[in-house]
Design a protein around this motif. Structure first.
Motif, PDB file in Angstrom:
ATOM      1  N   UNK A  48     -13.714  12.481 -34.566  1.00  0.00           N
ATOM      2  CA  UNK A  48     -12.936  12.922 -35.735  1.00  0.00           C
ATOM      3  C   UNK A  48     -13.668  14.050 -36.465  1.00  0.00           C
ATOM      4  N   UNK A  49     -14.999  13.919 -36.592  1.00  0.00           N
ATOM      5  CA  UNK A  49     -15.757  14.942 -37.305  1.00  0.00           C
ATOM      6  C   UNK A  49     -15.737  16.264 -36.552  1.00  0.00           C
ATOM      7  N   UNK A  77     -12.436  17.883 -37.177  1.00  0.00           N
ATOM      8  CA  UNK A  77     -12.360  18.534 -38.490  1.00  0.00           C
ATOM      9  C   UNK A  77     -13.158  19.830 -38.479  1.00  0.00           C
ATOM     10  N   UNK A  78     -14.364  19.782 -37.903  1.00  0.00           N
ATOM     11  CA  UNK A  78     -15.231  20.953 -37.924  1.00  0.00           C
ATOM     12  C   UNK A  78     -14.639  22.079 -37.077  1.00  0.00           C
ATOM     13  N   UNK A 101     -11.496  22.514 -36.174  1.00  0.00           N
ATOM     14  CA  UNK A 101     -10.254  23.032 -36.764  1.00  0.00           C
ATOM     15  C   UNK A 101     -10.577  24.005 -37.892  1.00  0.00           C
ATOM     16  N   UNK A 102     -11.553  23.625 -38.736  1.00  0.00           N
ATOM     17  CA  UNK A 102     -11.927  24.516 -39.838  1.00  0.00           C
ATOM     18  C   UNK A 102     -12.528  25.807 -39.304  1.00  0.00           C
TER      19      UNK A 102
END
Lengths: 101, 316
Positions: free
Chosen positions: A70-71, A74-75, A77-78
């Motif tokens: 998940x992290x 997020x990373x 995608x950002x």
């Protein structure tokens, strides 16, 4: 049986990584390359993680593995958004975003 | 079988490191060099992890590759056209640098053999393990950094502060990027609290597992850099006085602790073992704040625009 599923998941994950890598090398511009590499990050790592997950017995370790996925999601995608934004800002003749500086 | 597979992994990593290092030195352009350097940092972090040095792996990934990479990319963005022209160094310079590097390698090899094979003295690791219970923490790396060799860490913080003062005197900071689109803004808004949480965790866990002030500070600085990249103007730097206090807090608290132990026991930075745990946490807390402030301000590349109201700066 579990091992077979595990192997299948891991190899399909690796296939996504391979496709992503080929995409980065062969795609014509930054946005296309970004598109290719995010697939490797998201699906590839997801499949890889689920493959490894089946080999674990400790629920805490499983949770950690899921959290890592998940992290990374997020990373990446950002990071992908930021790189794409930078590319659009730099493009002289591309379609600039509405609120460009 | 397992050891053999790991050996191949290590070999691939070593070759990759060499190739990336050479690639970064001989890259076509500065841009390529910076990107190769960032990848090099990540592989070095992996290598440290394989050498069972997770503390250094974390620091390398967060500072060496992450923030240093952001710094280099930001510097790349600021360069004027024409700066990219590769300049060949004169021969005497290459020879001098080569000689110094060779001397350093010989020195390091000698030190390594002395520690590994010498056995004349007891290995340092054993001494650390034997006295760990007096240090106030159970992570040997933190014990060395904040207690047995606290002196070194204090000097490191001072070096960081000196670098920060140098950067601050360069001129005004980079202006923040324009506000991010809803998608990116949402993701950044999601990631920043996670980074702060992870930073706090690393600071706390440093007492008994890999972590500590430098890693925590780097994560906090990364959160600030992310806010800056996403143009989040609500994440403003604190005002002059508070910013100055934040920047020197680590050094100041560390020195205060050192001086009070000097007054108490007569030895600088000799932490009393009853209080050592609390004192280490106190030092690390303020050090984290200072490290995060320093790393972020260095990334901004100058002082805040409001730093000196009498001075007139052209808006960058």
């Amino acid at each position: 049986m579990l091992d077979v599923i595990s192997l299948l998941l891991i190899f399909s994950g690796l296939a996504f990584y391979l496709a992503g890598t080929i995409g980065v090398l062969r795609m014509p511009d930054t946005l296309c390359r970004l598109h290719a590499v995010t697939k490797a990050d998201n699906l590839g790592l997801g499949l890889l993680a689920s493959g490894v997950l089946l080999q674990l017995s400790d629920p805490l370790q499983m949770l950690k593995l899921l959290l890592i996925w998940v992290l990374v999601l997020a990373a990446s995608a950002t990071g992908g958004q930021l790189i794409a934004r930078h590319t659009l800002d730099q493009k002289p003749n591309g379609d600039p975003p509405e609120d460009a500086r | 079988m397992k050891a053999g597979a790991l050996l191949y992994l290590d070999l691939i990593m070593v070759i990759l490191m060499l190739v990336l290092a050479i690639g970064a030195l001989h890259a076509r352009s500065l841009r390529h060099a910076v990107i190769l350097f960032i990848v090099f940092g990540l592989v070095v972090a992996l290598a440290w992890a394989r050498l069972r040095a997770p503390d250094i792996a974390l620091a390398e990934a967060a500072i060496g590759s992450g923030l240093a990479g952001a710094l280099l990319l930001a510097a790349l963005r600021d360069r004027r056209p024409g700066d990219d022209a590769t300049r060949r160094a004169p021969v005497w310079q290459s020879v001098a640098v080569g000689g110094l590097v060779t001397a350093l390698v010989v020195l390091l090899a000698w030190a390594f053999l002395e520690v590994q094979g010498g056995r004349a003295n007891e290995p340092l690791a054993n001494i650390v393990q034997a006295t760990l219970h007096e240090s106030g923490v159970s992570n040997p790396v933190t014990a060395v950094l904040l207690n047995f060799r606290a002196y070194d860490t204090l000097l490191e913080l001072t070096v960081l502060l000196a670098a920060l003062l140098g950067v601050m005197s360069l001129g005004p900071q980079r202006s923040p990027m324009r506000a991010a689109e809803p998608m990116a803004a949402g993701l950044i808004g999601w990631l920043i609290p996670l980074l702060i949480l992870a930073g706090g965790y690393l600071l706390w866990v440093g007492a008994h597992a890999p972590g500590g002030a430098f890693q925590a500070g780097a994560l906090l600085a990364a959160a600030a850099v992310l806010a800056h990249l996403g143009g989040r103007r609500e994440f403003q730097l604190p005002g002059h006085t508070r910013l100055r206090l934040l920047a020197v807090a680590g050094c100041a608290v560390f020195t205060l602790v050192g001086v009070s132990t000097l007054l108490g026991s007569g030895v600088l930075l000799q932490l009393p073992s009853d209080w050592a745990g609390g004192l280490i946490l106190l030092i690390e807390l303020f050090a984290t704040a200072s490290i995060a402030t320093a790393l972020f301000l260095v990334y901004l590349g100058g002082h805040p625009p409001s730093w000196n109201s009498r001075e007139v700066h052209p808006d960058a």
